[in-house]
Design an enzyme around this catalytic site. Structure first.
Site, short mmCIF file in Angstrom:
data_model
loop_
_atom_site.label_atom_id
_atom_site.label_comp_id
_atom_site.label_asym_id
_atom_site.label_seq_id
_atom_site.Cartn_x
_atom_site.Cartn_y
_atom_site.Cartn_z
N TYR A 138 41.21 24.39 -9.32
CA TYR A 138 42.13 23.93 -10.35
C TYR A 138 41.54 22.00 -10.04
O TYR A 138 40.83 21.95 -9.32
CB TYR A 138 43.69 23.54 -9.87
CG TYR A 138 44.27 24.83 -9.86
CD1 TYR A 138 45.20 24.70 -11.19
CD2 TYR A 138 43.98 25.81 -8.96
CE1 TYR A 138 45.54 25.98 -11.21
CE2 TYR A 138 44.57 26.88 -8.87
CZ TYR A 138 45.39 26.81 -10.48
OH TYR A 138 46.25 27.95 -10.72
N SER A 139 41.38 21.24 -11.66
CA SER A 139 40.47 20.25 -11.92
C SER A 139 41.69 19.74 -11.42
O SER A 139 42.62 19.40 -11.65
CB SER A 139 40.19 19.72 -13.73
OG SER A 139 39.46 20.90 -13.62
N CYS A 319 37.37 19.82 -21.84
CA CYS A 319 37.97 21.17 -21.03
C CYS A 319 38.46 21.22 -21.65
O CYS A 319 39.72 20.89 -21.98
CB CYS A 319 38.13 19.63 -19.46
SG CYS A 319 39.17 20.64 -18.12
N GLU A 359 33.42 21.91 -18.81
CA GLU A 359 33.85 23.06 -17.79
C GLU A 359 35.64 23.78 -18.73
O GLU A 359 36.20 22.80 -19.45
CB GLU A 359 34.52 22.02 -16.72
CG GLU A 359 35.74 22.89 -15.66
CD GLU A 359 35.00 22.07 -15.16
OE1 GLU A 359 33.87 21.63 -14.26
OE2 GLU A 359 35.90 21.10 -14.07
N TYR A 361 38.01 27.62 -18.07
CA TYR A 361 37.90 28.23 -18.03
C TYR A 361 38.99 29.60 -18.82
O TYR A 361 39.52 29.58 -20.23
CB TYR A 361 39.16 28.20 -16.96
CG TYR A 361 39.27 27.01 -16.96
CD1 TYR A 361 40.42 27.10 -17.57
CD2 TYR A 361 39.43 25.74 -17.36
CE1 TYR A 361 42.17 26.15 -17.41
CE2 TYR A 361 39.83 24.16 -16.89
CZ TYR A 361 41.49 24.10 -17.57
OH TYR A 361 42.16 22.88 -17.34
#
Ligand code: FAD
Length: 361
Positions: A138-139, A319, A359, A361
């Site tokens: 988790y960012s 992101c 980044e 996901y």
């Protein structure tokens, strides 16, 4: 009466008092602090008023390291942290649920803005019976000081993963996401196993405090940018005085799904020359072709400026969900071609110059 939050690195000794959030009126500390009679320690401007504030100690030593902390805790020996708070941060009309979760790491798992924590959800790995669950990343959505400015917490922005049966359209609780549901259901005091911090690709380059940062997010992809923007516009640490341009593009479904919108609006009001904020609401706005408004449509709208900024050395960050990248890349490629440029060459150059940060996901 002015209400401010002050950080008193050594205030009790009268050495230095730093004002953190004079501009931010939704500060949760407001009203619950103690009355300061620190005339000699506050600036002239602040001495004019009676000040109610909570004194927090900023661990300025967190600025001293020259390299980011990496993998201080690994999956075999995670750190046991404690949930400090958990708040749903989307409105009732948002599709899905997103929570802002503050984790108390006691100062033992320091991190830099743009890094991630791993979380090991409790229970058995359904794919490997008898084995623990695997780590989910988790960012981190706070600065290194955390939302409480004491360097002891990290905040996560977590979307609850649910599963809808494609045939019936009904939610199937047996297939819900393990870790995101654990986090979104967590309560203050619950224990959480964390690993990390990890990641270097989204670190905020701090060598040039006049730089331009173009930040593109979908949904919870906003997390690292919330950390950057707090560092740029909310905190006031001596080693980081941002004078550049931060430009945030956020794509979500609708107004109720906007994340940290009030913070960003506040920066926009306070720092109109240094902060730009554009949103794409796919279920509420239409793009110029009459289709749904996605973040790439906003990028296209401002492509001339964006390309100029990139040519001038701006950093660009992406992101959020993986699915955002093809549409964005297609848009950038099309715009580059319209300008008579080769996107492939431009992208290579951006990557070589370390201006391109992804980044997803
Ligand atoms: P899992 O249990 O891993 O399940 C994954 C998906 O599969 C879920 O959607 C679930 O519903 C579905 N599923 C489960 N069982 C079945 C089945 N039998 N059949 C079909 N489908 C099934 N997420 C955030 O919310 N915020 C962040 O800031 C964030 N940052 C990230 C940063 C990085 C670098 C990375 C790599 C990922 C990040 N993520 C973030 C994603 C996060 O790591 C998790 O992947 C996410 O929360 C889902 O994990 P989970 O354990 O809830 O779901």
């Amino acid at each position: 009466m002015a209400q401010v939050v002050v950080a008193a690195g050594a205030a009790q000794m009268g050495v230095r008092v730093q004002v953190l959030w004079p501009q931010f009126s939704r500060n949760k500390f407001l009203g619950e602090g103690l009355e300061l009679s620190a005339r000699s320690r506050l600036s002239t401007q602040l001495r004019l008023t009676k000040i109610y504030a909570k004194v927090v100690t900023i661990p300025i030593e967190l600025e001293e390291a020259t390299e980011p902390p990496i993998n201080l805790f690994k999956p075999k020996e995670p750190y046991t942290a404690t949930i400090k708070s958990n708040q749903k941060i989307v409105g009732p009309k948002a599709p899905g649920e997103t929570c802002h979760i503050v984790i108390d790491h006691g100062g033992n798992v320091p991190y830099w803005e743009g890094q991630s924590y791993g979380v090991i959800p409790p229970g058995e790995n359904p794919k490997k019976p008898g084995m623990p669950n695997t780590v989910r990343l988790y960012s981190i959505a706070s600065t290194r000081y955390g939302d409480d400015f004491d360097g002891k917490t990290a905040s996560l922005c977590v979307r609850r993963a649910v599963y809808y049966d494609p045939e019936t359209g009904k939610e199937d609780p047996a297939k819900k996401g393990i870790c995101s549901n654990f986090l979104c259901d967590s309560k203050p005091g619950d224990k959480v196993l964390i690993t990390g911090p990890s990641g270097k690709v989204m670190l905020l380059p701090e060598d040039d405090q006049k730089a331009c940062h173009i930040m593109v997010a979908t949904g919870t992809g906003i997390a690292p940018y919330r950390g950057y923007l707090r560092r740029m516009f909310m905190e006031n640490v001596p080693t980081f005085k941002f004078e550049g341009l931060a430009w945030l593009f956020l794509g979500v479904a609708n107004t109720d799904s906007l994340l940290y919108n009030e913070e960003f609006i506040s920066y926009q009001k306070q720092y109109p020359k240094n902060f730009r904020y554009d949103i794409a609401l796919s279920r509420e706005q239409l793009n110029k072709k009459g289709g749904k408004m996605y973040v790439q449509d906003k990028i296209e709208e401002y492509s001339e400026e964006i390309f100029k900024l990139l040519d001038g050395g701006a950093h660009i960050y992406f992101c959020g969900l993986k699915g955002m990248m093809p549409g964005i890349q297609d848009t950038l490629k099309r715009v580059a071609e319209e300008r008579g440029e080769s996107w492939d060459q431009k992208l290579l150059k951006l990557k070589k110059n370390k201006q391109w940060h992804v980044e997803v996901y």
